[in-house]
Design a protein around this motif. Sequence first.
Motif, PDB file in Angstrom:
ATOM      1  N   ARG A 219      -0.192  -0.184   8.624  1.00  0.00           N
ATOM      2  CA  ARG A 219      -1.002   0.555   7.658  1.00  0.00           C
ATOM      3  C   ARG A 219      -0.196   1.708   7.102  1.00  0.00           C
ATOM      4  O   ARG A 219       0.800   2.112   7.670  1.00  0.00           O
ATOM      5  N   GLY A 220      -0.646   2.252   5.979  1.00  0.00           N
ATOM      6  CA  GLY A 220      -0.016   3.433   5.406  1.00  0.00           C
ATOM      7  C   GLY A 220       0.520   3.183   4.012  1.00  0.00           C
ATOM      8  O   GLY A 220       0.481   2.070   3.488  1.00  0.00           O
ATOM      9  N   ARG A 221       1.054   4.220   3.402  1.00  0.00           N
ATOM     10  CA  ARG A 221       1.580   4.139   2.041  1.00  0.00           C
ATOM     11  C   ARG A 221       2.917   3.408   2.054  1.00  0.00           C
ATOM     12  O   ARG A 221       3.763   3.669   2.904  1.00  0.00           O
ATOM     13  N   ILE A 222       3.086   2.493   1.108  1.00  0.00           N
ATOM     14  CA  ILE A 222       4.350   1.766   0.987  1.00  0.00           C
ATOM     15  C   ILE A 222       4.821   1.774  -0.460  1.00  0.00           C
ATOM     16  O   ILE A 222       4.037   1.910  -1.393  1.00  0.00           O
ATOM     17  N   ARG A 223       6.119   1.610  -0.612  1.00  0.00           N
ATOM     18  CA  ARG A 223       6.774   1.333  -1.890  1.00  0.00           C
ATOM     19  C   ARG A 223       7.615   0.097  -1.643  1.00  0.00           C
ATOM     20  O   ARG A 223       8.387   0.056  -0.693  1.00  0.00           O
ATOM     21  N   ALA A 224       7.473  -0.880  -2.510  1.00  0.00           N
ATOM     22  CA  ALA A 224       8.216  -2.124  -2.323  1.00  0.00           C
ATOM     23  C   ALA A 224       8.398  -2.812  -3.659  1.00  0.00           C
ATOM     24  O   ALA A 224       7.859  -2.380  -4.673  1.00  0.00           O
ATOM     25  N   ARG A 225       9.162  -3.889  -3.649  1.00  0.00           N
ATOM     26  CA  ARG A 225       9.305  -4.732  -4.833  1.00  0.00           C
ATOM     27  C   ARG A 225       9.350  -6.176  -4.391  1.00  0.00           C
ATOM     28  O   ARG A 225       9.759  -6.486  -3.276  1.00  0.00           O
ATOM     29  N   GLY A 226       8.899  -7.034  -5.279  1.00  0.00           N
ATOM     30  CA  GLY A 226       8.857  -8.445  -4.957  1.00  0.00           C
ATOM     31  C   GLY A 226       8.589  -9.269  -6.192  1.00  0.00           C
ATOM     32  O   GLY A 226       8.411  -8.745  -7.292  1.00  0.00           O
ATOM     33  N   VAL A 227       8.561 -10.578  -5.988  1.00  0.00           N
ATOM     34  CA  VAL A 227       8.342 -11.535  -7.074  1.00  0.00           C
ATOM     35  C   VAL A 227       7.014 -12.240  -6.820  1.00  0.00           C
ATOM     36  O   VAL A 227       6.754 -12.714  -5.709  1.00  0.00           O
ATOM     37  N   ILE A 228       6.189 -12.313  -7.856  1.00  0.00           N
ATOM     38  CA  ILE A 228       4.878 -12.943  -7.733  1.00  0.00           C
ATOM     39  C   ILE A 228       5.038 -14.449  -7.604  1.00  0.00           C
ATOM     40  O   ILE A 228       5.680 -15.087  -8.427  1.00  0.00           O
ATOM     41  N   GLU A 229       4.430 -14.990  -6.564  1.00  0.00           N
ATOM     42  CA  GLU A 229       4.472 -16.430  -6.331  1.00  0.00           C
ATOM     43  C   GLU A 229       3.210 -17.137  -6.810  1.00  0.00           C
ATOM     44  O   GLU A 229       3.258 -18.274  -7.237  1.00  0.00           O
ATOM     45  N   ARG A 230       2.060 -16.454  -6.687  1.00  0.00           N
ATOM     46  CA  ARG A 230       0.791 -17.105  -7.002  1.00  0.00           C
ATOM     47  C   ARG A 230      -0.202 -16.081  -7.522  1.00  0.00           C
ATOM     48  O   ARG A 230      -0.234 -14.946  -7.064  1.00  0.00           O
ATOM     49  N   VAL A 231      -1.035 -16.487  -8.479  1.00  0.00           N
ATOM     50  CA  VAL A 231      -2.071 -15.634  -9.071  1.00  0.00           C
ATOM     51  C   VAL A 231      -3.418 -16.304  -8.844  1.00  0.00           C
ATOM     52  O   VAL A 231      -3.557 -17.507  -9.037  1.00  0.00           O
ATOM     53  N   THR A 232      -4.424 -15.496  -8.442  1.00  0.00           N
ATOM     54  CA  THR A 232      -5.780 -16.002  -8.263  1.00  0.00           C
ATOM     55  C   THR A 232      -6.737 -15.085  -9.010  1.00  0.00           C
ATOM     56  O   THR A 232      -6.719 -13.876  -8.804  1.00  0.00           O
ATOM     57  N   ILE A 233      -7.575 -15.675  -9.860  1.00  0.00           N
ATOM     58  CA  ILE A 233      -8.557 -14.911 -10.626  1.00  0.00           C
ATOM     59  C   ILE A 233      -9.934 -15.298 -10.111  1.00  0.00           C
ATOM     60  O   ILE A 233     -10.250 -16.487  -9.988  1.00  0.00           O
ATOM     61  N   ALA A 234     -10.767 -14.303  -9.797  1.00  0.00           N
ATOM     62  CA  ALA A 234     -12.115 -14.576  -9.299  1.00  0.00           C
ATOM     63  C   ALA A 234     -12.926 -15.287 -10.382  1.00  0.00           C
ATOM     64  O   ALA A 234     -12.773 -14.994 -11.572  1.00  0.00           O
TER      65      ALA A 234
END
Length: 93
Positions: free
Chosen positions: A4-19
């Motif tokens: 838990r806690g505050r994070i800073r990161a970077r990454g590449v989106i693999e999948r998108v889900t829309i409700a």
Amino acid sequence: MPERGRIRARGVIERVTIAPASATPSFTVLARLDQDGRIGAGESIRIIWMGQRRVPGVQAGVALRFEGMLSRVAGTPTVYNPRYEIIGRPEEN
């Protein structure tokens, strides 16, 4: 990766889900953290924007830098409503 806690990161989106329209609006992506991220390179993280049906520019293949509060939901690292910056798009590859 911290639990838990505050994070800073970077990454590449693999999948998108829309409700679906019948559900409370949310836009969810699953991203793979990259080697330049400060935490958990290669791990997956769920990012959720509550109240949004879409987030402009956020799609599969896009690289993001993001910052927010990390929690674990059903064992998956999750960040709700992060600050984000798009740092690469699929068409740039």
